[in-house]
Motif scaffolding. Structure first.
Motif, PDB file in Angstrom:
ATOM      1  N   ARG A  31      54.392 -40.860 -11.112  1.00 33.94           N
ATOM      2  CA  ARG A  31      55.113 -39.630 -11.434  1.00 33.94           C
ATOM      3  C   ARG A  31      54.353 -38.750 -12.418  1.00 33.94           C
ATOM      4  NH1 ARG A  31      60.845 -42.470 -11.608  1.00 33.94           N
ATOM      5  NH2 ARG A  31      59.305 -44.111 -11.895  1.00 33.94           N
ATOM      6  N   ASP A 105      56.949 -47.309  -9.850  1.00 33.13           N
ATOM      7  CA  ASP A 105      57.376 -46.263  -8.911  1.00 33.13           C
ATOM      8  C   ASP A 105      57.834 -46.862  -7.586  1.00 33.13           C
ATOM      9  OD1 ASP A 105      56.325 -43.961 -10.602  1.00 33.13           O
ATOM     10  OD2 ASP A 105      54.463 -45.040 -10.231  1.00 33.13           O
ATOM     11  N   PRO A 106      58.779 -47.794  -7.626  1.00 31.47           N
ATOM     12  CA  PRO A 106      59.103 -48.536  -6.398  1.00 31.47           C
ATOM     13  C   PRO A 106      59.621 -47.639  -5.278  1.00 31.47           C
ATOM     14  CG  PRO A 106      60.747 -48.954  -8.083  1.00 31.47           C
ATOM     15  CD  PRO A 106      59.616 -48.230  -8.753  1.00 31.47           C
ATOM     16  N   GLU A 107      60.169 -46.448  -5.636  1.00 30.17           N
ATOM     17  CA  GLU A 107      60.699 -45.569  -4.589  1.00 30.17           C
ATOM     18  C   GLU A 107      59.606 -45.119  -3.625  1.00 30.17           C
ATOM     19  OE1 GLU A 107      60.463 -44.923  -7.759  1.00 30.17           O
ATOM     20  OE2 GLU A 107      59.444 -42.987  -7.992  1.00 30.17           O
ATOM     21  N   LEU A 110      59.766 -46.915  -0.282  1.00 32.49           N
ATOM     22  CA  LEU A 110      60.957 -46.743   0.570  1.00 32.49           C
ATOM     23  C   LEU A 110      60.680 -46.072   1.914  1.00 32.49           C
ATOM     24  CD1 LEU A 110      63.758 -45.900  -2.018  1.00 32.49           C
ATOM     25  CD2 LEU A 110      63.628 -47.916  -0.528  1.00 32.49           C
TER      26      LEU A 110
ATOM     27  N   ARG B  31      74.893 -40.168  -5.920  1.00 29.25           N
ATOM     28  CA  ARG B  31      74.479 -39.410  -7.113  1.00 29.25           C
ATOM     29  C   ARG B  31      75.551 -38.424  -7.556  1.00 29.25           C
ATOM     30  NH1 ARG B  31      68.390 -38.792  -5.226  1.00 29.25           N
ATOM     31  NH2 ARG B  31      69.602 -39.239  -3.365  1.00 29.25           N
ATOM     32  N   ASP B 105      70.959 -42.433  -0.545  1.00 28.81           N
ATOM     33  CA  ASP B 105      70.616 -42.982  -1.856  1.00 28.81           C
ATOM     34  C   ASP B 105      69.856 -44.305  -1.720  1.00 28.81           C
ATOM     35  OD1 ASP B 105      72.331 -41.023  -3.418  1.00 28.81           O
ATOM     36  OD2 ASP B 105      73.888 -41.996  -2.223  1.00 28.81           O
ATOM     37  N   PRO B 106      68.755 -44.299  -0.964  1.00 27.75           N
ATOM     38  CA  PRO B 106      68.103 -45.585  -0.651  1.00 27.75           C
ATOM     39  C   PRO B 106      67.606 -46.328  -1.883  1.00 27.75           C
ATOM     40  CG  PRO B 106      66.690 -43.748  -0.039  1.00 27.75           C
ATOM     41  CD  PRO B 106      68.032 -43.161  -0.372  1.00 27.75           C
ATOM     42  N   GLU B 107      67.376 -45.580  -2.989  1.00 28.76           N
ATOM     43  CA  GLU B 107      66.868 -46.262  -4.187  1.00 28.76           C
ATOM     44  C   GLU B 107      67.877 -47.280  -4.724  1.00 28.76           C
ATOM     45  OE1 GLU B 107      67.707 -43.166  -3.918  1.00 28.76           O
ATOM     46  OE2 GLU B 107      69.112 -42.665  -5.524  1.00 28.76           O
ATOM     47  N   LEU B 110      66.854 -50.847  -3.974  1.00 27.70           N
ATOM     48  CA  LEU B 110      65.611 -51.382  -4.548  1.00 27.70           C
ATOM     49  C   LEU B 110      65.805 -52.556  -5.506  1.00 27.70           C
ATOM     50  CD1 LEU B 110      63.457 -48.161  -5.055  1.00 27.70           C
ATOM     51  CD2 LEU B 110      62.952 -50.102  -3.544  1.00 27.70           C
TER      52      LEU B 110
END
Lengths: 191, 191
Positions: A31, A105-107, A110, B31, B105-107, B110
């Motif tokens: 980021r 930054d795991p997103e 996705l 969110r 909201d896929p995060e 995680l």
């Protein structure tokens, strides 16, 4: 705009720019990595970087492809599809860029889980499918649609790359789980 | 603060509050779902919601646990561990809350892939491990650490829940991949 999407071999300066981006991501995370910062680290102008990549997501795509492709290449000497897949899973899990992305930054992973196959996933699928076809011709792999078999193996391996560590404790070790993965793959392919 | 973490059975008003939260997430996504909005939809004060959940993440944890637990329960009548696991994978993939979370909201998924096992994952692991022990005692499942076998099966299934749709096209259908999953599980458990 050049990109690995159009030009699979990146030599010379672009390779060095990706090195700069990689170092920056390892240092401060994705980021906070900007084209300006990549240019600064590479010792070139922002325009020079911009000529190769319009934005950071495009650059990141090329960096991840270069990195995972290199990981897959390190296992090329491993005999047999099963052992190579297990070696690839272990190498990905240990890769410093992969670890950093998953931690910070795991997103970023996705899209490749939920939206579409990435270029490195395609590469792995191609290698697996080819090995399955060869094995089928030799009578060493069971019959069946080699594309579906390859995709199922890769889907089964996803969890072992991303989540094995969440399943490790004193009741099951990482080695136990990797042994299970090898058994799953062996038995799935057996005639 | 009560929570499913401490109190696995939620009856009466709390169940209705989770219904309100679920409807809100389906409508506007995670969110934009606030404790205030949940209270408004449930027709109670914000303090009433707040007495059960300190914040939205805590509420979401309970909502997901309730939802996935219900999904797992719908497959309880399926004979045999393999068929039940395949049925659970298919039911999760089709669950409207799951689909909505993955789309919007896929995060949210995680943490359960990268950080720790969730309560529903623990439930599935417990069911799988128990079935494996029973199968081992009956000589119908291969020998080996039942915890490691169960965790490996669940890790192998992760990709089929989250990513099967990225592997479907005219070269391999969802039915092809689910048939492969059943084969993987059958062969992995066979004595």
């Amino acid at each position: 705009m050049t990109s690995l999407r159009h030009n699979e071999s990146l030599d010379g300066p672009q390779d060095a720019y990706l090195d700069a981006a990689r170092a920056c991501i390892l240092d401060v995370g994705w980021r906070r990595t900007t084209l300006t910062e990549v240019a600064r680290r590479a010792g070139v102008s922002r325009m020079t970087i911009y000529r190769s990549w319009a934005d950071m997501p495009t650059l990141l795509g090329d960096l991840m492809t270069r990195e995972w492709t290199a990981v897959v290449a390190t296992t090329a000497g491993t005999d047999g599809l099963v052992d190579r897949m297990v070696a690839t899973v272990r190498a990905l899990r240990a890769n410093e860029l992969f670890v950093r992305i998953v931690e910070v930054d795991p997103e970023l992973v996705l899209p490749y889980l939920l939206a579409r196959r990435g270029r490195s996933q395609e590469l792995i699928l191609t290698i697996a499918e080819e090995a399955i076809r060869t094995g089928q011709a030799a009578g060493e792999v069971r019959k069946g649609n080699p594309t579906a078999i390859a995709r199922a193996l890769v889907l089964a391996a996803h969890g072992f790359v991303l989540s094995a560590h969440t399943m490790v404790d004193d009741r099951a070790s990482e080695a136990d789980l990797d042994a299970e993965l090898a058994l799953v793959l062996h038995r799935t392919l057996a005639p």
